[in-house]
Scaffold this active site. Structure first.
Site, PDB file in Angstrom:
ATOM      1  N   TYR A 252      21.384  -5.595  -7.378  1.00 54.20           N
ATOM      2  CA  TYR A 252      21.672  -6.072  -6.026  1.00 54.20           C
ATOM      3  C   TYR A 252      22.106  -7.532  -6.119  1.00 54.20           C
ATOM      4  CZ  TYR A 252      16.736  -7.738  -6.003  1.00 54.20           C
ATOM      5  OH  TYR A 252      15.544  -8.335  -6.293  1.00 54.20           O
ATOM      6  N   HIS A 299      20.618  -9.168 -11.095  1.00 54.90           N
ATOM      7  CA  HIS A 299      21.914  -9.511 -10.502  1.00 54.90           C
ATOM      8  C   HIS A 299      23.045  -9.478 -11.537  1.00 54.90           C
ATOM      9  CE1 HIS A 299      19.252 -10.603  -7.396  1.00 54.90           C
ATOM     10  NE2 HIS A 299      18.815 -11.687  -7.979  1.00 54.90           N
TER      11      HIS A 299
END
Ligand code: C5P
Length: 324
Positions: A252, A299
């Site tokens: 994400y 990430h």
């Protein structure tokens, strides 16, 4: 005998070719070019010298940027599609069973239940500075330039006190979540980035009962902030950033990356400070020695950096790299 029966295939082909050429030339050439574009893409989108939305003539940008998405949550827009809800609940799974609808209802009986920043138009020029926490700000002397923006968005614990010359002193918006929370002054909007439903519960608790002291770690049970200036990022916006801007790289998006895309949706001009390594290649905060570049984290760091670079190349944002 029918005339068509007498024509050889060669003649039939010739007749069809002639008709096709005739059709092409009798059409107004303008129909094939300018008029077939949507006029709205050439309308002026803001009154700044350069606008994020610009002329919307860049396919790369048009594919990613969705002008219809609402970055901030309110009661009216709070319903989540089943896939969005499932995706969002999977980001930071927790053992707490919490009813989303009830939490949203509680939040917006405490905090402004508004449609924020729906005022974009040709007469608006809202300039925004997004200030990340990179040590490349040290020695930059960007302070007064940053404070000159209408909106100054800071992230997590990035302080101003003691660093005014390089990072400025104005903060109109502070992005935070429970694990990164800090006290705010009364002129700053608290913008919660909810990575889990427990974050919304924490927000309510911090202004009421103050009973939530833990998420996946210890968190502040309360912070100073003006409850009339609280805003909450829409969970669907996080998914939009992940799918459209990161093409699902990483698990994400990072807070900093979401903040840049958020700014591109509420501002007309976006200038970015304090992102990336310092010139010596180190990834520290400007205010402590915490290393901030973790490969293999949740990430997609490299892809995020490439996308930020593309945004600069396409004149959608400007990046100020600092001096160190
Ligand atoms: O470390 P923290 O998450 O508080 O920093 C906020 C944001 O600032 C990060 O998400 C990142 O985008 C940016 N940052 C950076 N380089 C650093 C530190 C932070 O780009 N060295």
């Amino acid at each position: 005998m029918n005339i068509f029966n007498r024509l050889t295939p060669r003649y039939i082909t010739l007749i069809f070719s002639f008709m096709t050429i005739l059709l092409l030339f009798t059409q107004n050439p303008i129909d094939n070019t300018v008029d077939s574009f949507d006029d709205s893409i050439f309308q002026v989108s803001c009154s700044c010298k350069s606008c994020v939305m610009g002329f919307m003539d860049d396919d790369w940008f048009i594919y990613r940027y969705d002008p219809s998405i609402t970055p901030l949550l309110n009661r009216k827009n709070s319903v989540l599609r089943r896939d969005t809800y499932r995706w969002w609940r999977g980001l930071q799974p927790s053992m707490f069973r919490i009813n989303y609808t009830e939490v949203v209802d509680q939040m917006f009986s405490l905090f402004p239940d508004k449609e924020h920043y729906s005022d974009a138009g040709p007469d608006r020029c809202r300039t925004c500075a997004v200030v990340g926490n990179s040590a490349n700000l040290l020695g930059s002397h960007y302070g007064s330039l940053i404070d000159f923006h209408d909106v100054v968005i800071r992230i997590n614990k990035g302080p101003t006190k003691g660093y005014e010359r390089d990072v400025g002193s104005k903060t109109t918006h502070r992005i935070l979540y429970p694990e990164s929370a800090m006290d705010l002054d009364n002129s700053t909007h608290l913008v919660l980035f909810p990575f889990k439903i427990r974050d919304m519960q924490w927000l309510i608790s911090t202004f009421t009962t103050r009973h939530i002291t833990r998420t996946y770690t210890r968190v502040k049970p309360s912070i100073k902030a003006d409850e009339n200036k609280v805003m909450v990022l829409h969970p669907a916006f996080i998914k939009y950033v992940y799918e459209k801007w990161l093409l699902k790289h990483g698990r994400y998006p990072s807070t900093g990356f979401i903040t840049i895309i958020f700014a591109m949706h509420i501002c007309d001009q976006v200038n970015v400070f304090g992102f990336g390594a310092s010139s010596t290649g180190t990834w520290h905060h400007y205010f402590d020695r915490t290393r901030t570049h973790y490969k293999g984290g949740p990430h997609g760091g490299d892809f995020e950096n490439k996308t930020i670079h593309q945004l600069q190349q396409r004149n959608k944002i400007s990046i100020y790299k600092g001096y160190r």
